[in-house]
Write an enzyme that holds these catalytic residues in place. Structure first.
Site, PDB file in Angstrom:
ATOM      1  N   GLN A 102       0.849  -1.196   0.000  1.00  0.00           N
ATOM      2  CA  GLN A 102       0.000   0.000   0.000  1.00  0.00           C
ATOM      3  C   GLN A 102       0.885   1.246   0.000  1.00  0.00           C
ATOM      4  O   GLN A 102       0.391   2.352  -0.100  1.00  0.00           O
ATOM      5  CB  GLN A 102      -0.870   0.023   1.252  1.00  0.00           C
ATOM      6  N   HIS A 120      -1.531   1.133  -4.235  1.00  0.00           N
ATOM      7  CA  HIS A 120      -1.968   2.535  -4.137  1.00  0.00           C
ATOM      8  C   HIS A 120      -1.108   3.463  -4.986  1.00  0.00           C
ATOM      9  O   HIS A 120      -1.049   4.662  -4.725  1.00  0.00           O
ATOM     10  CB  HIS A 120      -1.948   2.988  -2.672  1.00  0.00           C
ATOM     11  N   CYS A 131      -5.068  13.959 -20.015  1.00  0.00           N
ATOM     12  CA  CYS A 131      -4.762  12.986 -21.080  1.00  0.00           C
ATOM     13  C   CYS A 131      -4.265  11.644 -20.520  1.00  0.00           C
ATOM     14  O   CYS A 131      -4.076  10.692 -21.271  1.00  0.00           O
ATOM     15  CB  CYS A 131      -3.735  13.563 -22.062  1.00  0.00           C
ATOM     16  N   CYS A 151       0.030  18.869 -22.412  1.00  0.00           N
ATOM     17  CA  CYS A 151      -1.298  19.112 -22.991  1.00  0.00           C
ATOM     18  C   CYS A 151      -2.036  20.223 -22.263  1.00  0.00           C
ATOM     19  O   CYS A 151      -3.130  20.619 -22.664  1.00  0.00           O
ATOM     20  CB  CYS A 151      -2.131  17.828 -22.996  1.00  0.00           C
ATOM     21  N   THR A 189       0.561  -3.135   8.691  1.00  0.00           N
ATOM     22  CA  THR A 189      -0.657  -2.506   8.185  1.00  0.00           C
ATOM     23  C   THR A 189      -1.752  -2.644   9.229  1.00  0.00           C
ATOM     24  O   THR A 189      -1.869  -3.669   9.905  1.00  0.00           O
ATOM     25  CB  THR A 189      -1.064  -3.029   6.783  1.00  0.00           C
ATOM     26  N   SER A 190      -2.538  -1.571   9.361  1.00  0.00           N
ATOM     27  CA  SER A 190      -3.497  -1.484  10.465  1.00  0.00           C
ATOM     28  C   SER A 190      -4.800  -2.202  10.184  1.00  0.00           C
ATOM     29  O   SER A 190      -5.674  -2.237  11.031  1.00  0.00           O
ATOM     30  CB  SER A 190      -3.788  -0.012  10.759  1.00  0.00           C
ATOM     31  N   ASN A 214       3.844  -6.779  13.393  1.00  0.00           N
ATOM     32  CA  ASN A 214       3.363  -5.434  13.709  1.00  0.00           C
ATOM     33  C   ASN A 214       3.820  -5.105  15.119  1.00  0.00           C
ATOM     34  O   ASN A 214       4.047  -6.003  15.929  1.00  0.00           O
ATOM     35  CB  ASN A 214       1.823  -5.380  13.627  1.00  0.00           C
ATOM     36  N   VAL A 215       3.942  -3.805  15.412  1.00  0.00           N
ATOM     37  CA  VAL A 215       4.312  -3.411  16.777  1.00  0.00           C
ATOM     38  C   VAL A 215       3.124  -3.513  17.717  1.00  0.00           C
ATOM     39  O   VAL A 215       3.280  -3.469  18.940  1.00  0.00           O
ATOM     40  CB  VAL A 215       4.892  -1.972  16.833  1.00  0.00           C
ATOM     41  N   ALA A 233       9.317  -4.097  12.251  1.00  0.00           N
ATOM     42  CA  ALA A 233       9.679  -4.906  11.075  1.00  0.00           C
ATOM     43  C   ALA A 233      11.193  -4.947  10.857  1.00  0.00           C
ATOM     44  O   ALA A 233      11.736  -5.974  10.456  1.00  0.00           O
ATOM     45  CB  ALA A 233       8.980  -4.340   9.840  1.00  0.00           C
TER      46      ALA A 233
END
Ligand code: NAD
Length: 248
Positions: A102, A120, A131, A151, A189-190, A214-215, A233
């Site tokens: 993400q 993401h 364009c 453009c 990731t939460s 995760n922490v 991590a």
């Protein structure tokens, strides 16, 4: 869910046919990029509703570009951390097929992972709102106002703002990986931002073993996580990968 020794989690990875990592902002915290929830982070000064929604961008692109200018200066000086490097090593060992991230900071790619699904988008690219042309975003020359395409259209960082769809290609590739992985490594990731947060649940429904680093505990931890590595991590992943390499 068990609180485990590294060897249990490593055994699950070493014995799997297809291993996929799903990473979020926590993977980059030790590189110096705050996640959404850290005190004193960028997001306290730039509230998400005012700066990270597509509606805010379309209403006033120059105002939203102030955030990207500051974020860009931050991203110029960051480096992959020990957690990113451990995931790259896991790929070199033949035990990591893909990273679905993400994060928009390009750090998995810079660490050496070759198959990174940019769920993401990537802050190192610009997309023209008129364009659709893509071009590299050079943070060292960026001005604090919305740049213009050849453009004449307004350019946006090629990242998914709140209120925008996930790019089809990334969504399909991630879904296929989640359905076919037999081990999933969730990092930092939460479990709050969908549809990304749904990927580990899909993997679990298709029989994958879930390892989470995760922490703190998340919604995954007590529902689908088999092995929980509690800690940063940058500390936990190198130890895990060392253990995997010992088993091979
Ligand atoms: P989040 O901010 O909602 O959650 C981050 C998670 O990481 C938390 O569960 C936290 O406990 C954990 N964490 C913090 N430090 C950690 C560490 N050192 N090791 C392991 N875990 C740690 O982030 P999210 O779930 O990724 O969702 C937020 C959205 O914000 C995503 O869509 C992402 O695109 C975007 N975002 C990206 C970046 C980036 O590119 N680096 C940074 C901030 C936000």
């Amino acid at each position: 869910m068990q609180l485990v020794s590294f060897s249990d989690a490593a055994r699950a990875i070493a014995g799997a046919q297809k291993v996929v990592a799903v990473t979020g902002a926590g993977a980059s915290v030790e590189s110096g990029i705050p996640d959404f929830r850290s005190a004193g982070g960028l997001w306290e000064r730039y509230p998400i509703e005012e700066f990270a929604t597509i509606h805010a961008f379309l209403r006033d692109p120059d105002r939203v570009w102030k955030l990207w200018h500051e974020l860009g200066q931050q991203l110029l000086s960051v480096e992959p951390n020990a957690g990113h490097l451990a995931l790259a090593e896991l790929e070199r060992l033949g035990r990591l097929d893909a990273v679905i991230t993400q994060n928009i900071d390009n750090l998995h790619q810079r660490a050496g992972n070759t198959r990174v699904v940019e769920y993401h988008g990537n802050a190192r690219r610009l997309i023209c709102m008129s364009c659709g042309r893509l071009e590299p975003l050079e943070f060292d020359t960026i001005a604090p106002a919305a740049p213009r395409c050849a453009c004449g259209g307004v350019q946006k960082p090629d990242v998914v703002f709140f209120g925008e769809m996930i790019p089809h290609e990334a969504m399909n590739e991630a879904e296929a990986l989640a359905q076919t992985a037999d081990a999933v490594l969730i990092v930092g990731t939460s479990a709050q931002v969908y549809p990304a947060a749904g990927l580990p649940y899909t993997a679990k429904e298709h029989g994958a073993t879930v390892i989470e680093c995760n922490v703190e505990r998340t919604d995954f931890t007590d529902t689908i996580t088999d092995f929980f590595l509690e800690g940063p991590a940058g500390h936990m992943l190198p130890r895990l990968v060392q253990e995997v390499s010992r088993l091979l």
